[in-house]
Scaffold this motif. Structure first.
Motif, PDB file in Angstrom:
ATOM      1  N   GLY A  83       2.487 -11.292  -9.925  1.00 38.31           N
ATOM      2  CA  GLY A  83       2.367 -10.207 -10.884  1.00 38.31           C
ATOM      3  C   GLY A  83       1.921  -8.932 -10.200  1.00 38.31           C
ATOM      4  O   GLY A  83       1.361  -8.949  -9.108  1.00 38.31           O
ATOM      5  N   SER A  84       2.154  -7.837 -10.857  1.00 37.87           N
ATOM      6  CA  SER A  84       1.790  -6.534 -10.328  1.00 37.87           C
ATOM      7  C   SER A  84       0.385  -6.144 -10.761  1.00 37.87           C
ATOM      8  O   SER A  84       0.057  -6.209 -11.938  1.00 37.87           O
ATOM      9  N   LEU A  85      -0.439  -5.737  -9.797  1.00 40.51           N
ATOM     10  CA  LEU A  85      -1.712  -5.110 -10.123  1.00 40.51           C
ATOM     11  C   LEU A  85      -1.600  -3.594  -9.983  1.00 40.51           C
ATOM     12  O   LEU A  85      -2.281  -2.854 -10.681  1.00 40.51           O
ATOM     13  N   ALA A  86      -0.758  -3.138  -9.076  1.00 41.23           N
ATOM     14  CA  ALA A  86      -0.542  -1.708  -8.877  1.00 41.23           C
ATOM     15  C   ALA A  86       0.403  -1.189  -9.952  1.00 41.23           C
ATOM     16  O   ALA A  86       1.381  -1.845 -10.301  1.00 41.23           O
ATOM     17  N   HIS A  87       0.120  -0.007 -10.460  1.00 39.36           N
ATOM     18  CA  HIS A  87       0.912   0.566 -11.551  1.00 39.36           C
ATOM     19  C   HIS A  87       2.325   0.946 -11.157  1.00 39.36           C
ATOM     20  O   HIS A  87       3.199   1.016 -12.011  1.00 39.36           O
ATOM     21  N   CYS A 114       6.036  -8.628   1.776  1.00 38.79           N
ATOM     22  CA  CYS A 114       5.369  -9.584   2.653  1.00 38.79           C
ATOM     23  C   CYS A 114       3.872  -9.350   2.470  1.00 38.79           C
ATOM     24  O   CYS A 114       3.371  -8.251   2.713  1.00 38.79           O
ATOM     25  N   CYS A 115       3.174 -10.362   2.017  1.00 37.89           N
ATOM     26  CA  CYS A 115       1.742 -10.242   1.748  1.00 37.89           C
ATOM     27  C   CYS A 115       0.968 -10.530   3.034  1.00 37.89           C
ATOM     28  O   CYS A 115       0.912 -11.679   3.480  1.00 37.89           O
ATOM     29  N   THR A 116       0.405  -9.505   3.622  1.00 36.33           N
ATOM     30  CA  THR A 116      -0.297  -9.665   4.900  1.00 36.33           C
ATOM     31  C   THR A 116      -1.808  -9.720   4.728  1.00 36.33           C
ATOM     32  O   THR A 116      -2.493 -10.315   5.542  1.00 36.33           O
ATOM     33  N   THR A 117      -2.322  -9.102   3.700  1.00 39.99           N
ATOM     34  CA  THR A 117      -3.741  -9.192   3.367  1.00 39.99           C
ATOM     35  C   THR A 117      -3.849 -10.077   2.140  1.00 39.99           C
ATOM     36  O   THR A 117      -3.218  -9.806   1.118  1.00 39.99           O
ATOM     37  N   VAL A 118      -4.632 -11.136   2.262  1.00 35.38           N
ATOM     38  CA  VAL A 118      -4.771 -12.104   1.177  1.00 35.38           C
ATOM     39  C   VAL A 118      -6.254 -12.235   0.845  1.00 35.38           C
ATOM     40  O   VAL A 118      -7.079 -12.461   1.728  1.00 35.38           O
ATOM     41  N   LYS A 119      -6.563 -12.104  -0.430  1.00 38.43           N
ATOM     42  CA  LYS A 119      -7.947 -12.238  -0.893  1.00 38.43           C
ATOM     43  C   LYS A 119      -7.969 -13.203  -2.073  1.00 38.43           C
ATOM     44  O   LYS A 119      -6.948 -13.435  -2.710  1.00 38.43           O
ATOM     45  N   ASN A 120      -9.148 -13.750  -2.330  1.00 46.48           N
ATOM     46  CA  ASN A 120      -9.326 -14.495  -3.575  1.00 46.48           C
ATOM     47  C   ASN A 120     -10.588 -14.019  -4.260  1.00 46.48           C
ATOM     48  O   ASN A 120     -11.396 -13.296  -3.668  1.00 46.48           O
ATOM     49  N   THR A 121     -10.761 -14.391  -5.498  1.00 44.28           N
ATOM     50  CA  THR A 121     -11.901 -13.910  -6.281  1.00 44.28           C
ATOM     51  C   THR A 121     -13.208 -14.583  -5.885  1.00 44.28           C
ATOM     52  O   THR A 121     -14.260 -14.210  -6.386  1.00 44.28           O
ATOM     53  N   ASN A 122     -13.159 -15.538  -4.963  1.00 43.31           N
ATOM     54  CA  ASN A 122     -14.373 -16.195  -4.462  1.00 43.31           C
ATOM     55  C   ASN A 122     -14.861 -15.564  -3.171  1.00 43.31           C
ATOM     56  O   ASN A 122     -15.736 -16.115  -2.502  1.00 43.31           O
ATOM     57  N   PHE A 139      -2.352 -11.390 -17.438  1.00 42.39           N
ATOM     58  CA  PHE A 139      -1.352 -10.600 -18.140  1.00 42.39           C
ATOM     59  C   PHE A 139      -1.964  -9.412 -18.877  1.00 42.39           C
ATOM     60  O   PHE A 139      -1.252  -8.525 -19.310  1.00 42.39           O
ATOM     61  N   ASP A 140      -3.266  -9.396 -19.031  1.00 44.24           N
ATOM     62  CA  ASP A 140      -3.946  -8.313 -19.721  1.00 44.24           C
ATOM     63  C   ASP A 140      -4.035  -7.092 -18.799  1.00 44.24           C
ATOM     64  O   ASP A 140      -4.557  -7.184 -17.683  1.00 44.24           O
ATOM     65  N   ASN A 141      -3.529  -5.949 -19.254  1.00 41.43           N
ATOM     66  CA  ASN A 141      -3.511  -4.760 -18.409  1.00 41.43           C
ATOM     67  C   ASN A 141      -4.907  -4.243 -18.073  1.00 41.43           C
ATOM     68  O   ASN A 141      -5.125  -3.711 -16.994  1.00 41.43           O
ATOM     69  N   GLY A 142      -5.864  -4.418 -18.966  1.00 42.49           N
ATOM     70  CA  GLY A 142      -7.238  -4.033 -18.655  1.00 42.49           C
ATOM     71  C   GLY A 142      -7.783  -4.868 -17.504  1.00 42.49           C
ATOM     72  O   GLY A 142      -8.447  -4.344 -16.596  1.00 42.49           O
ATOM     73  N   LYS A 143      -7.497  -6.161 -17.512  1.00 43.16           N
ATOM     74  CA  LYS A 143      -7.928  -7.051 -16.433  1.00 43.16           C
ATOM     75  C   LYS A 143      -7.204  -6.692 -15.137  1.00 43.16           C
ATOM     76  O   LYS A 143      -7.794  -6.712 -14.053  1.00 43.16           O
ATOM     77  N   ARG A 144      -5.910  -6.354 -15.225  1.00 39.33           N
ATOM     78  CA  ARG A 144      -5.168  -5.935 -14.032  1.00 39.33           C
ATOM     79  C   ARG A 144      -5.829  -4.711 -13.405  1.00 39.33           C
ATOM     80  O   ARG A 144      -6.007  -4.647 -12.197  1.00 39.33           O
ATOM     81  N   ASP A 145      -6.188  -3.725 -14.236  1.00 35.14           N
ATOM     82  CA  ASP A 145      -6.834  -2.517 -13.728  1.00 35.14           C
ATOM     83  C   ASP A 145      -8.165  -2.839 -13.055  1.00 35.14           C
ATOM     84  O   ASP A 145      -8.487  -2.319 -11.985  1.00 35.14           O
ATOM     85  N   GLU A 146      -8.926  -3.717 -13.685  1.00 35.04           N
ATOM     86  CA  GLU A 146     -10.222  -4.118 -13.138  1.00 35.04           C
ATOM     87  C   GLU A 146     -10.053  -4.784 -11.762  1.00 35.04           C
ATOM     88  O   GLU A 146     -10.771  -4.473 -10.808  1.00 35.04           O
ATOM     89  N   LEU A 147      -9.090  -5.696 -11.652  1.00 38.98           N
ATOM     90  CA  LEU A 147      -8.850  -6.383 -10.384  1.00 38.98           C
ATOM     91  C   LEU A 147      -8.331  -5.423  -9.314  1.00 38.98           C
ATOM     92  O   LEU A 147      -8.711  -5.519  -8.148  1.00 38.98           O
ATOM     93  N   TRP A 148      -7.455  -4.495  -9.698  1.00 33.36           N
ATOM     94  CA  TRP A 148      -6.938  -3.495  -8.761  1.00 33.36           C
ATOM     95  C   TRP A 148      -8.095  -2.661  -8.196  1.00 33.36           C
ATOM     96  O   TRP A 148      -8.189  -2.446  -6.986  1.00 33.36           O
ATOM     97  N   GLN A 149      -8.969  -2.195  -9.070  1.00 34.78           N
ATOM     98  CA  GLN A 149     -10.093  -1.372  -8.624  1.00 34.78           C
ATOM     99  C   GLN A 149     -11.033  -2.147  -7.694  1.00 34.78           C
ATOM    100  O   GLN A 149     -11.495  -1.613  -6.688  1.00 34.78           O
ATOM    101  N   LYS A 150     -11.274  -3.401  -8.010  1.00 33.28           N
ATOM    102  CA  LYS A 150     -12.227  -4.189  -7.222  1.00 33.28           C
ATOM    103  C   LYS A 150     -11.652  -4.676  -5.899  1.00 33.28           C
ATOM    104  O   LYS A 150     -12.339  -4.656  -4.876  1.00 33.28           O
ATOM    105  N   TYR A 151     -10.389  -5.101  -5.870  1.00 33.29           N
ATOM    106  CA  TYR A 151      -9.841  -5.754  -4.683  1.00 33.29           C
ATOM    107  C   TYR A 151      -8.789  -4.939  -3.936  1.00 33.29           C
ATOM    108  O   TYR A 151      -8.438  -5.282  -2.807  1.00 33.29           O
ATOM    109  N   GLN A 152      -8.248  -3.911  -4.551  1.00 31.67           N
ATOM    110  CA  GLN A 152      -7.229  -3.067  -3.917  1.00 31.67           C
ATOM    111  C   GLN A 152      -6.053  -3.870  -3.376  1.00 31.67           C
ATOM    112  O   GLN A 152      -5.569  -3.639  -2.266  1.00 31.67           O
ATOM    113  N   CYS A 153      -5.600  -4.832  -4.133  1.00 28.89           N
ATOM    114  CA  CYS A 153      -4.410  -5.612  -3.803  1.00 28.89           C
ATOM    115  C   CYS A 153      -3.313  -5.248  -4.793  1.00 28.89           C
ATOM    116  O   CYS A 153      -3.577  -5.100  -5.986  1.00 28.89           O
ATOM    117  N   GLU A 154      -2.096  -5.119  -4.295  1.00 23.02           N
ATOM    118  CA  GLU A 154      -0.985  -4.709  -5.143  1.00 23.02           C
ATOM    119  C   GLU A 154      -0.468  -5.821  -6.046  1.00 23.02           C
ATOM    120  O   GLU A 154       0.066  -5.564  -7.119  1.00 23.02           O
TER     121      GLU A 154
END
Length: 134
Positions: free
Chosen positions: A6-10, A19-27, A52-67
């Motif tokens: 899914g997309s986190l970046a708008h 190609c995903c070169t930087t990989v993070k998890n919420t832990n 799927f919630d856009n508010g949650k997507r925005d929150e994750l984008w801001q915190k982790y900077q992953c696309e």
């Protein structure tokens, strides 16, 4: 590793392939895996649940900077870092399966992805099929 995310970046569009070169998890896990030629690079966040919630997507984008966001790539990156794949070339190729405006098709009974992709996704996979096989 190939599949959907899914997309986190708008600014991402359905079917784009990365190609995903930087990989993070919420832990707190953070891995780097090799870039594969022919694909733009991005960061991906692995979560324990679908987002799927856009508010949650925005929150994750801001915190982790992953696309992108998925549920598997961090496990793959952790295995690669531990040497499970030996000297095999590894990489994570993901295509955008859902965005802020377009959600994936879910089975109404199980709330799981049906595996049916929009035309944009199928076209991009077909267009990049040679690079995907390399």
């Amino acid at each position: 590793m190939f599949g959907s995310a899914g997309s986190l970046a708008h600014d991402l569009s359905m079917g784009q392939i990365f190609c995903c070169t930087t990989v993070k998890n919420t832990n707190g896990g953070h891995w780097q895996i090799p870039a594969l030629p022919g694909f733009p690079e991005c960061g991906i966040l692995s979560t324990e649940a679908l987002v799927f919630d856009n508010g949650k997507r925005d929150e994750l984008w801001q915190k982790y900077q992953c696309e992108l966001v998925d549920m598997e790539t961090a496990a793959f990156a952790e295995l690669a870092a531990s040497g499970v794949f030996g000297s095999a070339r590894v990489g994570a190729i993901r295509f955008v399966s859902d965005t802020y405006d377009i959600l994936p098709e879910l089975d109404p009974l199980t709330n799981k992805f049906t595996g049916k992709f929009p035309t944009e996704v199928r076209n991009q996979i077909s267009k990049n099929s040679k690079a995907l096989r390399a």
